[in-house]
Scaffold this active site. Structure first.
Site, PDB file in Angstrom:
ATOM      1  N   LEU A  75       0.804  -1.227   0.000  1.00  0.00           N
ATOM      2  CA  LEU A  75       0.000   0.000   0.000  1.00  0.00           C
ATOM      3  C   LEU A  75       0.837   1.276   0.000  1.00  0.00           C
ATOM      4  O   LEU A  75       0.308   2.358   0.226  1.00  0.00           O
ATOM      5  CB  LEU A  75      -0.977  -0.031   1.181  1.00  0.00           C
ATOM      6  CG  LEU A  75      -1.956  -1.207   1.145  1.00  0.00           C
ATOM      7  CD1 LEU A  75      -2.825  -1.227   2.388  1.00  0.00           C
ATOM      8  CD2 LEU A  75      -2.801  -1.198  -0.117  1.00  0.00           C
ATOM      9  N   CYS A  76       2.134   1.155  -0.285  1.00  0.00           N
ATOM     10  CA  CYS A  76       2.986   2.346  -0.382  1.00  0.00           C
ATOM     11  C   CYS A  76       2.799   3.012  -1.738  1.00  0.00           C
ATOM     12  O   CYS A  76       2.657   2.348  -2.757  1.00  0.00           O
ATOM     13  CB  CYS A  76       4.454   1.964  -0.214  1.00  0.00           C
ATOM     14  SG  CYS A  76       4.924   1.694   1.487  1.00  0.00           S
ATOM     15  N   HIS A  77       2.843   4.344  -1.713  1.00  0.00           N
ATOM     16  CA  HIS A  77       2.759   5.107  -2.951  1.00  0.00           C
ATOM     17  C   HIS A  77       4.113   5.074  -3.664  1.00  0.00           C
ATOM     18  O   HIS A  77       5.150   5.183  -3.006  1.00  0.00           O
ATOM     19  CB  HIS A  77       2.416   6.576  -2.656  1.00  0.00           C
ATOM     20  CG  HIS A  77       1.057   6.761  -2.086  1.00  0.00           C
ATOM     21  ND1 HIS A  77       0.769   6.556  -0.758  1.00  0.00           N
ATOM     22  CD2 HIS A  77      -0.107   7.147  -2.672  1.00  0.00           C
ATOM     23  CE1 HIS A  77      -0.510   6.799  -0.542  1.00  0.00           C
ATOM     24  NE2 HIS A  77      -1.064   7.162  -1.680  1.00  0.00           N
ATOM     25  N   MET A 113       9.019   4.604   4.885  1.00  0.00           N
ATOM     26  CA  MET A 113       9.069   3.224   4.394  1.00  0.00           C
ATOM     27  C   MET A 113      10.243   3.017   3.442  1.00  0.00           C
ATOM     28  O   MET A 113      10.874   1.956   3.445  1.00  0.00           O
ATOM     29  CB  MET A 113       7.751   2.839   3.714  1.00  0.00           C
ATOM     30  CG  MET A 113       6.568   2.793   4.666  1.00  0.00           C
ATOM     31  SD  MET A 113       6.838   1.744   6.122  1.00  0.00           S
ATOM     32  CE  MET A 113       7.126   0.165   5.370  1.00  0.00           C
ATOM     33  N   ASP A 128      23.668 -11.978   2.727  1.00  0.00           N
ATOM     34  CA  ASP A 128      23.853 -12.845   1.565  1.00  0.00           C
ATOM     35  C   ASP A 128      25.322 -12.946   1.164  1.00  0.00           C
ATOM     36  O   ASP A 128      25.821 -14.025   0.862  1.00  0.00           O
ATOM     37  CB  ASP A 128      23.022 -12.332   0.389  1.00  0.00           C
ATOM     38  CG  ASP A 128      23.196 -13.199  -0.844  1.00  0.00           C
ATOM     39  OD1 ASP A 128      23.012 -14.426  -0.736  1.00  0.00           O
ATOM     40  OD2 ASP A 128      23.521 -12.651  -1.914  1.00  0.00           O
TER      41      ASP A 128
END
Length: 157
Positions: A75-77, A113, A128
């Protein structure tokens, strides 16, 4: 039905409408860390890792992560980012690496975010690239440290 901004009156997920909000300059800073064995920290600082330039690769991955946040968090723009800086420093006190990201935009919604995603992706990339020499690593303490701009103004942890 609810005061949750990402849920409509019928309980369905929705992206918040920010079209009525003014465009302001916004900056967010986030941080986190990767804890590893002291020998792993030494191997990175001496350039003795099997996958090469660990820190610069993880910093670049963090920048790429910030740019793709809207693809990863439902739901991030999608935002036009004006600045993304990711810095990873060796911290022998952990032992491990501290990770800091700062993200900026001129827009109608914040970039917290994006900063959190940058730190997270940088940490995952470190993991990694180092897992061949240290499987005991731990990613943690990912948090927003500060933000500026928007209706709620400035905030510092």
């Amino acid at each position: 039905m609810t005061d949750l901004t990402h849920i409509d009156d019928n309980g369905r997920a929705r992206m918040v409408d920010v079209s009525a909000k003014p465009v302001t300059n916004r900056i967010a800073r986030a941080s986190g860390h990767l804890i590893c064995q002291a020998e792993t920290l030494t191997a990175v600082s001496e350039g003795r890792t099997p996958k090469g330039a660990v820190l610069s690769t993880a910093e670049l991955a963090g920048i790429m992560g910030a740019k793709r946040t809207a693809e990863l968090v439902p739901l991030c723009h999608p935002l036009p980012l004006s600045n993304v800086v990711v810095a990873i420093e060796a911290d022998p006190r952990l032992p491990g690496f501290s990770i800091v990201a700062e993200v900026g935009t001129s827009g109608q919604t914040g970039v917290e975010m994006e900063a959190l995603t940058a730190v997270s992706i940088a940490a995952l990339t470190l993991f990694d690239m180092l897992k061949a020499i240290d499987r005991s690593m731990e990613i943690g303490a990912i948090r927003v440290d500060a933000k500026t701009g928007g209706a709620t103004g400035d905030w510092i942890r």
